[in-house]
Design a protein around this motif. Structure first.
Motif, PDB file in Angstrom:
ATOM      1  N   ALA A   1      11.130   7.124 -10.457  1.00 32.37           N
ATOM      2  CA  ALA A   1      10.962   8.392  -9.732  1.00 32.37           C
ATOM      3  C   ALA A   1       9.484   8.645  -9.482  1.00 32.37           C
ATOM      4  CB  ALA A   1      11.574   9.545 -10.528  1.00 32.37           C
ATOM      5  N   ALA A   2       9.191   9.312  -8.390  1.00 34.22           N
ATOM      6  CA  ALA A   2       7.805   9.681  -8.073  1.00 34.22           C
ATOM      7  C   ALA A   2       7.791  10.982  -7.291  1.00 34.22           C
ATOM      8  CB  ALA A   2       7.108   8.579  -7.280  1.00 34.22           C
ATOM      9  N   LEU A   3       6.857  11.836  -7.638  1.00 28.29           N
ATOM     10  CA  LEU A   3       6.671  13.124  -6.963  1.00 28.29           C
ATOM     11  C   LEU A   3       5.457  13.017  -6.054  1.00 28.29           C
ATOM     12  CD1 LEU A   3       7.819  16.055  -6.919  1.00 28.29           C
ATOM     13  CD2 LEU A   3       6.065  16.614  -8.632  1.00 28.29           C
ATOM     14  N   HIS A   4       5.653  13.329  -4.772  1.00 27.70           N
ATOM     15  CA  HIS A   4       4.605  13.165  -3.771  1.00 27.70           C
ATOM     16  C   HIS A   4       4.227  14.495  -3.132  1.00 27.70           C
ATOM     17  CE1 HIS A   4       4.912   8.697  -3.422  1.00 27.70           C
ATOM     18  NE2 HIS A   4       6.156   8.931  -3.810  1.00 27.70           N
ATOM     19  N   ALA A   5       2.984  14.594  -2.706  1.00 23.68           N
ATOM     20  CA  ALA A   5       2.568  15.716  -1.874  1.00 23.68           C
ATOM     21  C   ALA A   5       3.122  15.506  -0.469  1.00 23.68           C
ATOM     22  CB  ALA A   5       1.047  15.810  -1.834  1.00 23.68           C
ATOM     23  N   ALA A   6       3.749  16.534   0.080  1.00 23.43           N
ATOM     24  CA  ALA A   6       4.319  16.449   1.424  1.00 23.43           C
ATOM     25  C   ALA A   6       3.315  16.953   2.452  1.00 23.43           C
ATOM     26  CB  ALA A   6       5.605  17.256   1.498  1.00 23.43           C
ATOM     27  N   ASP A   7       3.515  16.557   3.695  1.00 24.43           N
ATOM     28  CA  ASP A   7       2.587  16.947   4.758  1.00 24.43           C
ATOM     29  C   ASP A   7       2.582  18.451   5.000  1.00 24.43           C
ATOM     30  OD1 ASP A   7       1.868  14.303   5.109  1.00 24.43           O
ATOM     31  OD2 ASP A   7       3.330  13.956   6.721  1.00 24.43           O
ATOM     32  N   ASP A   8       3.689  19.129   4.647  1.00 28.03           N
ATOM     33  CA  ASP A   8       3.772  20.565   4.894  1.00 28.03           C
ATOM     34  C   ASP A   8       3.187  21.398   3.757  1.00 28.03           C
ATOM     35  OD1 ASP A   8       5.619  20.247   2.887  1.00 28.03           O
ATOM     36  OD2 ASP A   8       7.343  20.940   4.052  1.00 28.03           O
TER      37      ASP A   8
ATOM     38  N   SER B   1       0.859  -1.191   0.000  1.00 28.97           N
ATOM     39  CA  SER B   1       0.000   0.000   0.000  1.00 28.97           C
ATOM     40  C   SER B   1       0.888   1.232   0.000  1.00 28.97           C
ATOM     41  CB  SER B   1      -0.939   0.015   1.207  1.00 28.97           C
ATOM     42  OG  SER B   1      -0.208   0.090   2.421  1.00 28.97           O
ATOM     43  N   TRP B   2       0.368   2.341  -0.528  1.00 26.86           N
ATOM     44  CA  TRP B   2       1.119   3.579  -0.630  1.00 26.86           C
ATOM     45  C   TRP B   2       0.142   4.740  -0.802  1.00 26.86           C
ATOM     46  CZ3 TRP B   2       0.976  -0.322  -4.255  1.00 26.86           C
ATOM     47  CH2 TRP B   2       0.234  -0.041  -5.410  1.00 26.86           C
ATOM     48  N   ARG B   3       0.646   5.938  -0.746  1.00 26.84           N
ATOM     49  CA  ARG B   3      -0.149   7.127  -1.062  1.00 26.84           C
ATOM     50  C   ARG B   3       0.027   7.446  -2.535  1.00 26.84           C
ATOM     51  NH1 ARG B   3       1.576  11.661   3.149  1.00 26.84           N
ATOM     52  NH2 ARG B   3       0.218  12.889   1.780  1.00 26.84           N
ATOM     53  N   ASP B   4      -1.078   7.684  -3.222  1.00 28.58           N
ATOM     54  CA  ASP B   4      -1.035   7.953  -4.656  1.00 28.58           C
ATOM     55  C   ASP B   4      -0.140   9.163  -4.931  1.00 28.58           C
ATOM     56  OD1 ASP B   4      -1.654   7.675  -7.328  1.00 28.58           O
ATOM     57  OD2 ASP B   4      -3.553   8.751  -7.200  1.00 28.58           O
ATOM     58  N   PRO B   5       0.872   9.017  -5.789  1.00 25.97           N
ATOM     59  CA  PRO B   5       1.772  10.143  -6.057  1.00 25.97           C
ATOM     60  C   PRO B   5       1.132  11.177  -6.974  1.00 25.97           C
ATOM     61  CG  PRO B   5       2.350   8.306  -7.465  1.00 25.97           C
ATOM     62  CD  PRO B   5       1.264   7.810  -6.544  1.00 25.97           C
ATOM     63  N   ILE B   6       1.708  12.350  -7.010  1.00 29.84           N
ATOM     64  CA  ILE B   6       1.279  13.376  -7.961  1.00 29.84           C
ATOM     65  C   ILE B   6       1.602  12.927  -9.381  1.00 29.84           C
ATOM     66  CG2 ILE B   6       1.660  15.757  -8.716  1.00 29.84           C
ATOM     67  CD1 ILE B   6       2.429  16.383  -5.784  1.00 29.84           C
ATOM     68  N   ALA B   7       2.795  12.391  -9.572  1.00 29.88           N
ATOM     69  CA  ALA B   7       3.234  11.893 -10.884  1.00 29.88           C
ATOM     70  C   ALA B   7       4.378  10.925 -10.657  1.00 29.88           C
ATOM     71  CB  ALA B   7       3.680  13.046 -11.786  1.00 29.88           C
ATOM     72  N   SER B   8       4.635  10.065 -11.646  1.00 31.90           N
ATOM     73  CA  SER B   8       5.723   9.101 -11.516  1.00 31.90           C
ATOM     74  C   SER B   8       6.251   8.731 -12.890  1.00 31.90           C
ATOM     75  CB  SER B   8       5.251   7.844 -10.766  1.00 31.90           C
ATOM     76  OG  SER B   8       4.205   7.191 -11.470  1.00 31.90           O
ATOM     77  N   SER B   9       7.462   8.148 -12.916  1.00 31.09           N
ATOM     78  CA  SER B   9       8.069   7.770 -14.196  1.00 31.09           C
ATOM     79  C   SER B   9       9.003   6.598 -13.988  1.00 31.09           C
ATOM     80  CB  SER B   9       8.826   8.946 -14.814  1.00 31.09           C
ATOM     81  OG  SER B   9       9.927   9.311 -13.992  1.00 31.09           O
ATOM     82  N   TYR B  10       9.378   5.957 -15.106  1.00 27.59           N
ATOM     83  CA  TYR B  10      10.180   4.735 -15.025  1.00 27.59           C
ATOM     84  C   TYR B  10      11.021   4.596 -16.283  1.00 27.59           C
ATOM     85  CZ  TYR B  10      11.220  -0.279 -14.500  1.00 27.59           C
ATOM     86  OH  TYR B  10      11.839  -1.496 -14.374  1.00 27.59           O
ATOM     87  N   HIS B  11      12.286   4.223 -16.096  1.00 25.91           N
ATOM     88  CA  HIS B  11      13.185   3.968 -17.221  1.00 25.91           C
ATOM     89  C   HIS B  11      13.928   2.669 -16.982  1.00 25.91           C
ATOM     90  CE1 HIS B  11      16.489   4.380 -20.107  1.00 25.91           C
ATOM     91  NE2 HIS B  11      17.296   4.055 -19.110  1.00 25.91           N
TER      92      HIS B  11
END
Length: 240
Positions: free
Chosen positions: A170-177, A144-154
Motif C-alpha cells: 500500500a502507498a499513500l500519495h499526494a493527489a493533484d487536487d 520511476s515514480w513520485r515519492d509517496p507520503i507513506a507506504s507499507s508492505y506485508h
C-alpha cells in the motif's frame, strides 16, 4: 558464450542489434541454458549507469536486490528484502524479478508506487506502463515514480514448494487536487490485483470503498491483511 558489458545506452543498443541476449542476474536463465545450450552472446547491464540508479523516485533494472535500501520508499525496500535467500538477493536483479520471474515479488510494490518503466530497444528508449512491460517482456532499463507520503508492505509466511505467499502493498500519495490517494496491491497466488481510492477519509471509510472493488472480493485471510495495512498506514507520518 561471450558476455558483453555495455557502459552506455548506445552500446547496449548495439549489443541488442547484434543478437546479444539480456541476462539480468542470470539466476533464472542459467539452469535453462545448461539444459538447452548457451547463446553465442549475452548482455548484462550491470556496468550501465542508467540501469544502476537508486533513489527516492527511481530504481535501475540492473540493481541487485540486496542493494535496495532506505534510499527507496519503504514498500519497495521491504519487498526486496523478503525475496528468496541472501544468496539470491546478492545476484537477482530488479529487471529479472519483474520481467523474468513468474513470482514478480517486486510487482505489488511497483504498482502501488504507480511506477513507470523506461524500456530499452535496439533503436529506441521510451517510457511506458508496467502492464506493457510485463505483457511484451521488454528489456527494462529503470523504474520511476513520485515519492509517496507513506507506504507499507506485508508478506505472509510461505511453505517451501507451496504456492506463492500472500503479499499486500500500500502507498499513500499526494493527489493533484491537494488531497491524497491510496493505492493497494495484492498478490494472491500468481494473480496481482491493484486498486486505488481517495485517501483523505479515515481507515473505515477507505476500507468501505475498497470493499466495492475487486479487492473486496478476496478471501477472508487476504482481506484481513488489507485491512491491517490500511489501518496501519493511513494515520502514519510520511516516510523518512
Amino acid at each position: 558464450m561471450l558476455l558483453r558489458l555495455p557502459t552506455s545506452v548506445s552500446e547496449a543498443q548495439e549489443c541488442m542489434a547484434e543478437g546479444a541476449v539480456p541476462i539480468g542476474g542470470a539466476t533464472l536463465v542459467w539452469a535453462t541454458w545448461q539444459q538447452d545450450g548457451f547463446p553465442e552472446q549475452a548482455m548484462s547491464l550491470r556496468e550501465l549507469p542508467d540501469a544502476n540508479v537508486i533513489g527516492r523516485e527511481a530504481l535501475g533494472s540492473a540493481v541487485v536486490l540486496n542493494r535496495i535500501d532506505g534510499r527507496v520508499p519503504e514498500v519497495l525496500h521491504r519487498a526486496a528484502s523478503t525475496v528468496g535467500t541472501g544468496a539470491v538477493r546478492r545476484t537477482a536483479t530488479v529487471g529479472g524479478n519483474l520481467v523474468g520471474s513468474t513470482l514478480r515479488c517486486l510487482l505489488p510494490a511497483a504498482l502501488v508506487l504507480d511506477a513507470r518503466a523506461v524500456v530499452l530497444e535496439a533503436d529506441s528508449v521510451y517510457e511506458t506502463d508496467l502492464a506493457e512491460v510485463l505483457a511484451k517482456s521488454h528489456l527494462l532499463l529503470s523504474l520511476s515514480w513520485r515519492d509517496p507520503i507513506a507506504s507499507s508492505y506485508h508478506k505472509s509466511a510461505g511453505e517451501a514448494g507451496g504456492p506463492p505467499p500472500l503479499v499486500v502493498a500500500a502507498a499513500l500519495h499526494a493527489a493533484d487536487d491537494g488531497g491524497t490517494r491510496l493505492r493497494v496491491a495484492v498478490r494472491d497466488g500468481y494473480e496481482v490485483l491493484t486498486e486505488s481510492t481517495e485517501g483523505d477519509a479515515g481507515p473505515e471509510e477507505i476500507l468501505d470503498a475498497l470493499r466495492r472493488t475487486v479487492i473486496g472480493a478476496l478471501h477472508p485471510t487476504a482481506w484481513e491483511a488489507v485491512r491491517q495495512q490500511v489501518t496501519d498506514l493511513v494515520p502514519r507520518p510520511a516516510d523518512s
